[in-house]
Enzyme design. Structure first.
Site, PDB file in Angstrom:
ATOM      1  N   ASP A 175      47.933  42.612  36.470  1.00 27.30           N
ATOM      2  CA  ASP A 175      47.934  40.954  37.516  1.00 27.30           C
ATOM      3  C   ASP A 175      48.353  40.178  37.073  1.00 27.30           C
ATOM      4  O   ASP A 175      48.751  39.877  35.611  1.00 27.30           O
ATOM      5  CB  ASP A 175      47.028  41.273  38.839  1.00 27.30           C
ATOM      6  CG  ASP A 175      47.687  40.776  40.258  1.00 27.30           C
ATOM      7  OD1 ASP A 175      48.109  39.750  39.817  1.00 27.30           O
ATOM      8  OD2 ASP A 175      46.720  41.767  40.679  1.00 27.30           O
ATOM      9  N   HIS A 246      46.422  35.480  42.043  1.00 29.01           N
ATOM     10  CA  HIS A 246      47.031  37.023  42.559  1.00 29.01           C
ATOM     11  C   HIS A 246      46.275  37.885  42.189  1.00 29.01           C
ATOM     12  O   HIS A 246      45.149  39.160  42.993  1.00 29.01           O
ATOM     13  CB  HIS A 246      48.411  37.189  42.886  1.00 29.01           C
ATOM     14  CG  HIS A 246      48.264  38.101  43.401  1.00 29.01           C
ATOM     15  ND1 HIS A 246      48.711  39.880  42.634  1.00 29.01           N
ATOM     16  CD2 HIS A 246      49.536  38.583  44.142  1.00 29.01           C
ATOM     17  CE1 HIS A 246      49.100  40.759  42.942  1.00 29.01           C
ATOM     18  NE2 HIS A 246      49.533  40.022  44.736  1.00 29.01           N
ATOM     19  N   SER A 434      50.773  44.038  48.274  1.00 28.41           N
ATOM     20  CA  SER A 434      49.757  43.834  47.173  1.00 28.41           C
ATOM     21  C   SER A 434      48.065  44.356  47.736  1.00 28.41           C
ATOM     22  O   SER A 434      47.968  44.737  46.707  1.00 28.41           O
ATOM     23  CB  SER A 434      50.069  42.660  46.354  1.00 28.41           C
ATOM     24  OG  SER A 434      50.521  42.006  45.977  1.00 28.41           O
TER      25      SER A 434
END
Length: 688
Positions: A175, A246, A434
């Site tokens: 990520d 994220h 996600s």
């Protein structure tokens, strides 16, 4: 009758834009015409002695050699392994350069280096009620048991009653990096969940931290300004946006500190998270992602230190358009051979085809659901999806209204650079496939905590066999229009993908069903009793039939349905998910096509049959659950029906016991849907 063959080619979504970056990590100025290609040498290439020197993994540098061969100037990019690297050149496109390199006799493959993007009952106070004053009022609804209007939540508490996870089971999160200062995460050395990890971003500009690959996986922010996104900027064609944090969002779902009286709960309370940084400003390139995958699994990557805490589960909440190419296939094969489970989000293109690398064989692709169990509008779908889990949805769509069902998780309050830890809520909400993927990854880690010997295929098999069925009611578009059934990805006359927003999932669009963590863990430890699967024959119709359902057996024995008689052959299976048992579907083949029944223990085959053989009628998605390795149609017909009684324990029978074939068993013609000649291999092109 006809025999059936089913062949399956088993972020915020955006158009893939090959935005140029510097040739090497040390460079700072973008080169607008740079082509990027991942090239892998064949094992017998004359260049290999330079790349593989005894005593260590060496970084391949073959730009000059290939440049001389093709009559062009190239530069060496980063290495993925001792046989693969990135090559860069100007004046051609990545696709053109890949085609030219692929023609070289000592090149195993050459593929464009594409850009991928983010997809975006403990005492923890946010588990039940959300952030005070900001919601959501339903808290971490996605973890709890289904109730009322909420159909898709993953039912985690029964799983936690079996295990909270083992710290030796590591989930790698590929990520943007992570914020180590978040109180619900923290480094392992500070009493938290986060291992050191590695930053695999090779380009300093994209990494946004002043250098290329290094051991610092902290997330500095991935914002892109309007100036940077201009044609003359550093990231032309990219979308201006604030920092996403994220990796921190996903890490919280995977393994936030749980039962600590602070913040939220993670799916795996005691498992550890290994951050591997592969995404920065405007996403990340395949070459860095694949290098990160390899390193996470414990494979050697040139110039990177050994990974001392290799992962058993790799979560990839990222993707981009296009088919699965050879570089991903190669890496996935190596990694799954080590026993690692790879989970990938399906993508957020509003019902288009599953993104890459979620469409690669060997991974578990996860689609996103609304709270009601329907496909959430943004999620991709199709036969490549293995399973679905909550992706979040708001219900309210007017400006300023609170989002009712977001995925609450850890984050940072900074718009660009980090400011301080927060949790997402109804006004700073998190939505996307996600966040569906880490729910599956965390569940897989709990399963491996109980049964470390599970293979990736067995993990997938148990997850799929224990899913809950998709609802067919409860969807609401908010405007009075009916919610349609999902379909496989559609295209208009110009070949442009057609959006599919909220829709009722099917097993051929959203995978085997809705994730049920409690059921999956129960199956891993379950001592379910075996039941007999009885075979029947109707001589006048030359028709065979198998069932383990007591009501059907009673009716068949009583002659209620016609001239069925027992053949005297049977095998034992489970009546419910247990251990490695697969779920068996059953189809009726109408008289015009053979007047028989077809069975399969492969979720992918069951799903594809509905699409490719629509004339068949699906009678049941779970008529029984055979143990062992009865996976596909042929294996089920020819092997499973001759199995001995199953062991009443949650262990895979040994190979000799598992088969237990009677003499001539593999040549038997009395399998569920087989009449006449012995069934051919599913690879046989005449199997129609």
């Amino acid at each position: 009758m006809h025999k059936i063959h089913v062949s399956l080619a088993v972020l915020f979504a955006a158009l893939l834009i090959s935005a140029p970056l510097p040739i090497l990590a040390q460079a700072d100025a973008p080169i607008a015409s740079t082509a990027r290609v991942i090239v892998k040498l064949k094992a017998d290439s004359p260049l290999m002695p330079r790349a593989a020197i005894a005593g260590g993994v060496q970084r391949p540098r073959h730009a000059k050699t290939f440049g001389d061969r093709l009559g062009m100037t190239m530069a060496d990019g980063e290495a993925l392994s001792e046989r693969s690297q990135v090559l860069l050149a100007n004046g051609v496109t990545s696709a053109e350069l890949a085609q030219r390199l692929a023609r070289e006799s000592d090149v195993e493959y050459a593929v464009p280096d594409e850009r991928r993007h983010i997809q975006t009952a403990p005492n923890d106070p946010l588990y039940a009620n959300g952030v005070s004053g900001s919601g959501p009022a339903v808290g971490q609804w996605y973890l709890r048991a289904p109730s009322g209007a909420v159909a898709s939540s993953i039912n985690i508490e029964p799983a936690w009653s079996i295990t909270l996870g083992n710290p030796d089971v590591v989930i790698a999160d590929l990520d943007t990096g992570v914020r180590f200062d978040h109180p619900d995460l923290l480094a392992v050395a500070a009493g938290g969940k986060l291992l050191p990890g590695y930053d695999m971003i090779s380009n300093a500009l994209q990494a946004n931290d002043g250098d290329g690959r290094d051991a610092d996986t902290s997330d500095p922010g991935d914002w892109v300004t309007a100036a940077e996104a201009r044609p003359s900027g550093s990231f032309p064609g990219c979308t201006p946006e604030n920092s996403s944090w994220h990796g921190t969002l996903v890490s919280g779902i995977l393994g936030a500190l749980t039962n600590n009286g602070v913040g939220m709960a993670g799916v795996g309370p005691n498992v550890r998270v290994l951050p591997v940084r592969v995404l920065g400003k405007c996403g990340g390139f395949d070459s860095d992602i694949i290098a990160g995958m390899r390193w996470a699994a414990g494979l050697a990557v040139p110039d990177a230190p050994p990974n001392l805490t290799p992962a058993r589960v790799i979560n990839m909440s990222l993707g981009g358009p296009g088919a699965c190419h050879s570089a991903y296939t190669d890496a996935i094969g190596e990694i799954t051979a080590l026993g690692d489970v790879i989970v990938v989000s399906a993508g957020n293109d509003a019902g288009h085809a599953v993104s890459s690398p979620a469409n690669c064989s060997g991974v578990i692709a996860v689609a996103g659901l609304r709270h009601a169990g329907t496909k959430v509008g943004f999620s991709n779908l199709g036969l490549d999806v293995a399973i679905s889990a909550p992706g979040g949805n708001c219900v309210n769509i007017t400006a300023g209204s609170p989002c009712l069902y977001p995925i609450l998780t850890t984050s940072d309050s900074g718009i660009t650079t980090p400011v301080g830890p927060i949790y997402t809520d109804s006004f700073k909400f998190s939505l996307g496939t996600s966040f569906a993927a880490p729910l599956v990854s965390g569940t897989a880690a709990l399963m491996l905590s109980v049964r470390p010997a599970l293979t990736p295929q067995q993990v997938r098999q148990i997850l799929q066999a224990t899913t809950r069925g998709f609802p067919t009611t409860g969807g609401d578009n908010g405007d009075g229009t009916p919610v349609p059934a999902c379909n496989v990805p559609q295209y208009n006359a110009l070949g442009t993908p057609v959006d599919q927003l909220q829709c009722y999932c099917t097993t051929y669009t959203c995978g085997a069903g809705m994730l049920d963590a409690g059921a999956a863990l129960s199956a891993v430890v379950n001592n379910a009793p075996a039941v007999p699967v009885i075979e029947y024959y109707w001589a006048a119709r030359d028709h065979y039939f198998m069932t383990a359902i007591p009501a059907e057996i009673a009716a068949l024995d009583a002659g209620t349905f016609g001239g069925w008689v027992r053949t005297g052959l049977s095998f034992n299976a489970y009546a419910q998910p247990s251990g490695f048992a697969s779920r068996v579907c059953r189809f009726y083949i109408p008289p015009a096509y053979g007047d028989s029944h077809a069975y399969s223990a492969s979720p992918e085959e069951c799903a594809a049959t509905q699409v490719k053989f629509s004339v068949l009628e699906e009678e049941s998605t779970s008529v029984f659950y055979p143990g062992g390795h009865c996976a596909g149609l042929q294996a089920l017909q020819q092997s499973c029906r001759h199995q001995p009684p199953l062991h009443d324990e949650p262990h895979d029978p040994q190979p000799d016991d598992r088969q237990g074939l009677h003499p001539g068993g593999l040549r038997s013609q009395r399998c569920g849907d087989v009449r006449g000649p012995v069934a051919r291999s599913p690879e046989d092109p005449s199997w129609v």
